[in-house]
Scaffold this active site. Structure first.
Site, short mmCIF file in Angstrom:
data_model
loop_
_atom_site.label_atom_id
_atom_site.label_comp_id
_atom_site.label_asym_id
_atom_site.label_seq_id
_atom_site.Cartn_x
_atom_site.Cartn_y
_atom_site.Cartn_z
N ASP A 196 0.74 -1.26 0.09
CA ASP A 196 0.08 0.17 -0.10
C ASP A 196 0.90 1.39 0.19
OD1 ASP A 196 -2.20 -1.55 0.35
OD2 ASP A 196 -2.71 -1.24 2.38
N MET A 197 0.33 2.31 -0.54
CA MET A 197 0.94 3.60 -0.48
C MET A 197 0.43 4.49 0.91
SD MET A 197 3.70 5.37 -1.72
CE MET A 197 4.12 4.53 -3.16
N ARG A 233 -1.42 -0.42 -8.28
CA ARG A 233 -2.97 -0.22 -8.38
C ARG A 233 -2.98 1.43 -8.16
NH1 ARG A 233 -3.90 -0.96 -2.20
NH2 ARG A 233 -4.31 -3.04 -2.42
N LYS A 270 -6.87 7.45 -5.79
CA LYS A 270 -6.89 8.95 -5.74
C LYS A 270 -5.89 9.40 -4.82
CE LYS A 270 -11.48 9.70 -7.68
NZ LYS A 270 -12.69 10.54 -7.47
N ARG A 305 -11.86 6.53 6.18
CA ARG A 305 -12.92 6.23 5.50
C ARG A 305 -14.18 7.22 5.89
NH1 ARG A 305 -9.58 3.30 4.00
NH2 ARG A 305 -9.09 4.76 2.81
C1 LIG Z 1 -8.90 -1.25 -3.17
C2 LIG Z 1 -8.50 0.12 -2.55
C3 LIG Z 1 -7.05 0.22 -2.08
C4 LIG Z 1 -6.48 1.38 -1.66
N1 LIG Z 1 -5.16 1.61 -1.41
C5 LIG Z 1 -4.85 2.77 -1.05
C6 LIG Z 1 -3.51 3.29 -0.51
O1 LIG Z 1 -2.52 2.19 -0.83
N2 LIG Z 1 -2.97 4.38 -0.40
C7 LIG Z 1 -3.94 5.35 -0.48
O2 LIG Z 1 -3.47 6.49 -0.10
N3 LIG Z 1 -5.16 5.19 -0.89
C8 LIG Z 1 -5.86 4.09 -0.95
N4 LIG Z 1 -7.25 4.06 -1.32
C9 LIG Z 1 -8.20 4.95 -0.76
C10 LIG Z 1 -7.93 5.84 -2.06
O3 LIG Z 1 -7.11 6.51 -2.32
C11 LIG Z 1 -9.37 6.91 -2.02
O4 LIG Z 1 -9.40 7.45 -0.74
C12 LIG Z 1 -10.75 5.93 -1.64
O5 LIG Z 1 -10.73 5.13 -2.55
C13 LIG Z 1 -12.07 6.99 -2.07
O6 LIG Z 1 -11.85 7.51 -3.38
P1 LIG Z 1 -12.66 7.13 -4.52
O7 LIG Z 1 -11.71 6.71 -5.87
O8 LIG Z 1 -13.65 6.11 -4.19
O9 LIG Z 1 -13.31 8.35 -4.99
P2 LIG Z 1 -14.50 9.63 -4.20
O10 LIG Z 1 -14.47 10.78 -5.26
O11 LIG Z 1 -13.54 9.63 -2.95
O12 LIG Z 1 -15.64 8.61 -4.20
C14 LIG Z 1 -16.45 8.52 -4.94
C15 LIG Z 1 -17.90 7.79 -4.63
O13 LIG Z 1 -17.38 6.36 -3.95
C16 LIG Z 1 -18.17 6.32 -2.85
N5 LIG Z 1 -17.13 6.31 -1.45
C17 LIG Z 1 -15.93 6.74 -1.59
N6 LIG Z 1 -15.11 6.48 -0.30
C18 LIG Z 1 -16.24 6.05 0.31
C19 LIG Z 1 -16.28 5.73 1.86
N7 LIG Z 1 -15.38 5.85 2.57
N8 LIG Z 1 -17.74 5.35 2.34
C20 LIG Z 1 -18.90 5.32 1.45
N9 LIG Z 1 -18.50 5.48 0.21
C21 LIG Z 1 -17.44 6.14 -0.35
C22 LIG Z 1 -18.98 7.32 -2.73
O14 LIG Z 1 -20.35 7.03 -3.23
C23 LIG Z 1 -18.57 8.60 -3.39
O15 LIG Z 1 -19.22 9.46 -3.99
C24 LIG Z 1 -7.63 2.71 -1.81
C25 LIG Z 1 -8.78 2.43 -2.34
C26 LIG Z 1 -9.23 1.21 -2.85
C27 LIG Z 1 -10.72 1.18 -3.39
#
Ligand SMILES: Cc1cc2nc3c(=O)[nH]c(=O)nc-3n(C[C@H](O)[C@H](O)[C@H](O)COP(=O)(O)OP(=O)(O)OC[C@H]3O[C@@H](n4cnc5c(N)ncnc54)[C@H](O)[C@@H]3O)c2cc1C
Length: 303
Positions: A130-131, A180, A183, A285
């Site tokens: 993970d980052m 992976r 955002k 989250r």
């Molecule tokens: C499999 C996976 C691994 C990840 N690993 C890392 C990592 O190693 N390092 C890192 O910095 N980040 C990691 N992340 C987190 C990532 O960086 C984002 O913070 C997170 O995924 C929310 O962004 P989004 O792309 O879903 O878009 P957003 O624009 O944030 O969300 C889009 C939509 O998704 C839904 N949603 C998003 N988050 C939530 C939530 N918490 N609860 C409920 N609904 C939500 C909502 O419907 C929202 O409108 C990971 C995410 C995933 C899915």
């Protein structure tokens, strides 16, 4: 402001003890965390697999403070790999380098990560690093690159909120290291990261296109339907088949979308965290989605 507050609380381990007193925190955390034991986590993996969803297991814990804890985490992660093999589940592991001692000693974290990746290689399990936040970006990339020269079953994560990620993507793609794409979940200074969501999203689409156009198998990790649709559209327009990449989402988030993608024949993997040290993960989250915070606020006084 709320995002800043929750990302601050993510760093306060003591906050968990306070939060645990309230049913609404425990209840909301259990939506995002599969449980406290490996048995709980394996059950969640099996349920996902039954719906044609792969999994990655994450033993919660980060910013480990002692060598003993870092070595203990390493042993626990090796135990997860053995269990994945024994249970014959479709699952890999995700690890955080600060859990393995990155903030303590570079040799220690390197030794721990090599032990995990070497063991995983024997069991045909992939290890995703993970980052974490930006003070660790370069060291994470250096370590993964170094270990990938010996073991191909390791990959990492790039965050599209960071300006540097385009160059990092070029470098990792060139070395055939699996990525992976996310955002980014951490609060980063304006000098190195986009402030506006639109800029992070635009960068996500650009980097997604680079990743899908590359020769390695990469993961597009988001719940954002606009990003997912852009990925599907790009893959279709370039005749990139559905088995050349995978989508990834977090346990407890957009299950409807996870199932829909699986039914449409896309590869989809769910990130399943478990363990006792859930506070930082849970706070990130909450920081991502104001609706989760309002849910807690509305129910707080009903406890
Ligand atoms: C499999 C996976 C691994 C990840 N690993 C890392 C990592 O190693 N390092 C890192 O910095 N980040 C990691 N992340 C987190 C990532 O960086 C984002 O913070 C997170 O995924 C929310 O962004 P989004 O792309 O879903 O878009 P957003 O624009 O944030 O969300 C889009 C939509 O998704 C839904 N949603 C998003 N988050 C939530 C939530 N918490 N609860 C409920 N609904 C939500 C909502 O419907 C929202 O409108 C990971 C995410 C995933 C899915």
């Amino acid at each position: 402001m709320l995002r800043v507050l929750f990302l601050f609380l993510a760093r306060q381990e003591g906050f968990k003890n306070f939060a645990l007193k309230f049913k609404v925190f425990r209840g909301t955390a259990s939506r995002f965390v599969a449980g406290e034991t490996l048995d709980d986590a394996i059950n969640a993996v099996r349920q996902a697999n039954q719906q044609r969803i792969s999994a990655t297991l994450d033993l919660l814990g980060e910013n480990t403070l002692t060598r003993e804890d870092a070595e203990g985490s390493c042993r626990d992660i090796i135990g997860i790999i053995d269990r994945i093999e024994a249970e014959k589940v479709d699952c890999n592991v995700s690890v955080k380098l600060t859990q393995l001692g990155l903030a303590l000693d570079t040799d220690l974290v390197c030794k721990n990560l090599v032990r995990i990746v070497e063991h995983a290689k024997k069991k045909s399990v992939f290890v995703r690093v993970d980052m974490e936040d930006s003070p660790y970006t370069q060291r994470t990339l250096d370590l993964v690159t170094q270990i990938h020269e010996r073991f191909s079953n390791v990959g990492t994560v790039l965050q599209t909120c960071l300006y540097r990620s385009k160059q990092d993507a070029i470098d990792l793609l060139g070395k055939r290291i699996g990525i992976r794409l996310v955002k980014g979940a951490y609060l980063e200074p304006e000098s190195i990261a986009f402030r506006r969501k639109k800029d992070t999203d635009d960068n996500f689409v650009k980097l997604m296109q680079m990743l899908l156009g590359g020769e390695t198998y990469n993961a597009i990790a988001t719940h954002d339907e606009a990003m997912i649709n852009a990925t599907k559209e790009f893959a279709r327009s370039k005749s990139i088949s559905k088995d050349r990449f995978e989508f990834q989402m977090l346990y407890g988030v957009r299950r409807d979308l996870q199932l829909r993608l699986a039914q449409e024949g896309y590869r989809i993997r769910v990130y399943i965290p478990y363990g006792l040290r859930w506070n930082p993960y849970f706070m990130r989250r909450l920081a991502e989605r104001p609706a989760n915070v309002w849910f807690i606020a509305r129910n707080f006084f009903k406890d």
